[in-house]
Design an enzyme around this catalytic site. Structure first.
Site, PDB file in Angstrom:
ATOM      1  N   ASP A  41       0.569  -1.040  -0.257  1.00 56.21           N
ATOM      2  CA  ASP A  41      -0.020  -0.228   0.480  1.00 56.21           C
ATOM      3  C   ASP A  41       1.016   1.398   0.291  1.00 56.21           C
ATOM      4  O   ASP A  41       0.346   2.459  -0.876  1.00 56.21           O
ATOM      5  CB  ASP A  41      -0.888  -0.143   1.161  1.00 56.21           C
ATOM      6  CG  ASP A  41      -2.123  -1.077   1.122  1.00 56.21           C
ATOM      7  OD1 ASP A  41      -2.023  -1.312   0.142  1.00 56.21           O
ATOM      8  OD2 ASP A  41      -2.801  -1.769   2.206  1.00 56.21           O
ATOM      9  N   ASN A 111      -4.702   9.192   2.150  1.00 58.84           N
ATOM     10  CA  ASN A 111      -4.882   8.571   3.134  1.00 58.84           C
ATOM     11  C   ASN A 111      -5.555   9.817   4.338  1.00 58.84           C
ATOM     12  O   ASN A 111      -6.849   9.689   4.811  1.00 58.84           O
ATOM     13  CB  ASN A 111      -4.239   7.755   3.605  1.00 58.84           C
ATOM     14  CG  ASN A 111      -4.077   6.056   3.198  1.00 58.84           C
ATOM     15  OD1 ASN A 111      -5.446   6.141   2.146  1.00 58.84           O
ATOM     16  ND2 ASN A 111      -3.481   5.454   3.260  1.00 58.84           N
ATOM     17  N   ASP A 141      -1.628  12.418  22.681  1.00 56.93           N
ATOM     18  CA  ASP A 141      -0.114  12.358  21.627  1.00 56.93           C
ATOM     19  C   ASP A 141      -0.457  13.092  19.845  1.00 56.93           C
ATOM     20  O   ASP A 141       0.430  12.959  19.311  1.00 56.93           O
ATOM     21  CB  ASP A 141      -0.049  10.307  21.365  1.00 56.93           C
ATOM     22  CG  ASP A 141       0.529   9.807  22.717  1.00 56.93           C
ATOM     23  OD1 ASP A 141       1.034  10.830  23.762  1.00 56.93           O
ATOM     24  OD2 ASP A 141       0.173   9.001  22.519  1.00 56.93           O
ATOM     25  N   TYR A 154      -4.257   4.094   9.297  1.00 59.92           N
ATOM     26  CA  TYR A 154      -4.266   4.845  10.599  1.00 59.92           C
ATOM     27  C   TYR A 154      -5.164   4.618  11.056  1.00 59.92           C
ATOM     28  O   TYR A 154      -5.674   4.668  12.267  1.00 59.92           O
ATOM     29  CB  TYR A 154      -3.161   6.496   9.824  1.00 59.92           C
ATOM     30  CG  TYR A 154      -2.516   6.631  11.704  1.00 59.92           C
ATOM     31  CD1 TYR A 154      -2.510   5.815  13.203  1.00 59.92           C
ATOM     32  CD2 TYR A 154      -1.477   7.342  12.169  1.00 59.92           C
ATOM     33  CE1 TYR A 154      -2.263   6.024  13.982  1.00 59.92           C
ATOM     34  CE2 TYR A 154      -0.771   7.622  13.302  1.00 59.92           C
ATOM     35  CZ  TYR A 154      -0.856   7.032  13.515  1.00 59.92           C
ATOM     36  OH  TYR A 154       0.069   7.638  15.132  1.00 59.92           O
ATOM     37  N   ASN A 155      -6.759   6.026  10.618  1.00 62.25           N
ATOM     38  CA  ASN A 155      -7.710   6.219  11.109  1.00 62.25           C
ATOM     39  C   ASN A 155      -8.211   5.432  11.929  1.00 62.25           C
ATOM     40  O   ASN A 155      -9.091   5.085  13.436  1.00 62.25           O
ATOM     41  CB  ASN A 155      -8.598   6.656  10.127  1.00 62.25           C
ATOM     42  CG  ASN A 155     -10.280   7.012  10.986  1.00 62.25           C
ATOM     43  OD1 ASN A 155     -10.158   8.250  10.988  1.00 62.25           O
ATOM     44  ND2 ASN A 155     -10.685   6.167  10.353  1.00 62.25           N
ATOM     45  N   TYR A 156      -8.270   3.472  11.424  1.00 63.81           N
ATOM     46  CA  TYR A 156      -9.473   3.094  12.351  1.00 63.81           C
ATOM     47  C   TYR A 156      -8.101   2.255  13.092  1.00 63.81           C
ATOM     48  O   TYR A 156      -8.973   2.236  14.999  1.00 63.81           O
ATOM     49  CB  TYR A 156      -9.774   1.893  11.152  1.00 63.81           C
ATOM     50  CG  TYR A 156     -10.641   0.648  12.028  1.00 63.81           C
ATOM     51  CD1 TYR A 156     -11.268   1.116  12.310  1.00 63.81           C
ATOM     52  CD2 TYR A 156     -10.105  -0.641  11.484  1.00 63.81           C
ATOM     53  CE1 TYR A 156     -12.182  -0.231  13.049  1.00 63.81           C
ATOM     54  CE2 TYR A 156     -11.055  -1.733  11.583  1.00 63.81           C
ATOM     55  CZ  TYR A 156     -12.135  -0.976  12.136  1.00 63.81           C
ATOM     56  OH  TYR A 156     -13.019  -2.140  12.244  1.00 63.81           O
ATOM     57  N   ALA A 176      -4.692   9.100  21.198  1.00 67.95           N
ATOM     58  CA  ALA A 176      -4.574   8.954  22.918  1.00 67.95           C
ATOM     59  C   ALA A 176      -4.723  10.793  23.165  1.00 67.95           C
ATOM     60  O   ALA A 176      -4.227  10.657  24.103  1.00 67.95           O
ATOM     61  CB  ALA A 176      -3.087   8.074  23.107  1.00 67.95           C
TER      62      ALA A 176
END
Length: 251
Positions: A41, A111, A141, A154-156, A176
């Site tokens: 990806d 993305n 974070d 990354y979002n998921y 976080a």
């Protein structure tokens, strides 16, 4: 059909490149009807950025790990697969970021654009949407803004929502979050401009990342969708982004 084959440096990708070029030939991407990307990806994203000015769509073949944006690798019947392929169109995000030295940086992200703390202390971010303050201070974070195409990445992992492909919304997701502790993010119209301002930037340094293009010591970031840029991605029938997004929610 004129094909341009591109691969990353992984042995499996280079081996596939040799097999495909020997069977189907190879042209310059500027002359191709279809660009075939061999890798994972990450390489697919780099290929889409690299070829965004070209009219040819991109068909990915997985020679990496996850391969969410890729099709299964096979050297057989490639022309038939390309003729039957379904097209998805995605629009990137445009990031403008000012660092503490006053330098302005720009990048596109298919993305997500993410802000991440770059030191031992939590980041402090002020968030405005279309010029209106929506969160005076997020202690975290980091935070990211994801497209539907990137919502399963990354979002998921940061517990953000999965967005249907074609949805005219973006996912604003904290990473976080410490204060407000229970803030889970927001769904925003695709037309908005989101601005992050870094508080105590010298004490709490923050980096900005747009599809792995990174800038350090950020003072502020503005992000908006760019509907005038259209990335055309080809998928085998029944295995397009819409089906993959739905399937991801039932695994």
């Amino acid at each position: 059909m004129k094909l341009a084959f591109l691969s990353n440096s992984a042995p499996a990708a280079e081996e596939g490149l040799g097999e495909l070029v020997a069977r189907y030939g190879n042209v310059d991407p500027m002359e191709a009807d279809v660009i075939v990307a061999l890798g994972g990806d990450g390489f697919m994203l780099r290929t889409l950025h690299r070829t965004q000015e070209l009219s040819a769509p991109v068909y990915g073949m997985n020679r990496g790990t996850v391969g969410f944006l890729m099709n299964e690798y096979s050297c057989d019947d490639l022309l038939d697969r390309l003729a039957a392929a379904e097209e998805e169109v995605v629009n990137p995000l445009e990031m403008r970021a000012m660092d503490q030295s006053g330098a302005l940086h720009e990048a596109l992200a298919i993305n997500e654009v993410s802000l991440l703390r770059a030191g031992p202390q939590a980041a402090k971010l002020r968030i405005t949407v279309d010029g209106r303050e929506r969160l005076e201070e997020l202690v975290c974070d980091g935070c990211l803004l994801a497209t539907p195409a990137g919502s399963t990445a990354y979002n998921y992992s940061a517990h953000g929502p999965i967005l249907p492909i074609g949805a005219d919304v973006l996912a604003l997701t904290p990473i976080a979050a410490f204060r407000p502790r229970r803030w889970r993010g927001a769904l925003l119209p695709k037309t908005v401009t989101v601005r992050f301002e870094v508080r105590e930037a010298a004490k709490r340094p923050v980096m900005a990342d747009a599809d792995a293009i990174q800038f350090n010591d950020i003072d502020w970031v503005e992000i908006r969708s760019v509907p005038t840029i259209c990335h055309r991605i080809l998928f085998d029938p029944g295995h397009g982004l819409e089906e993959r997004v739905i399937s991801e929610q039932f695994t």
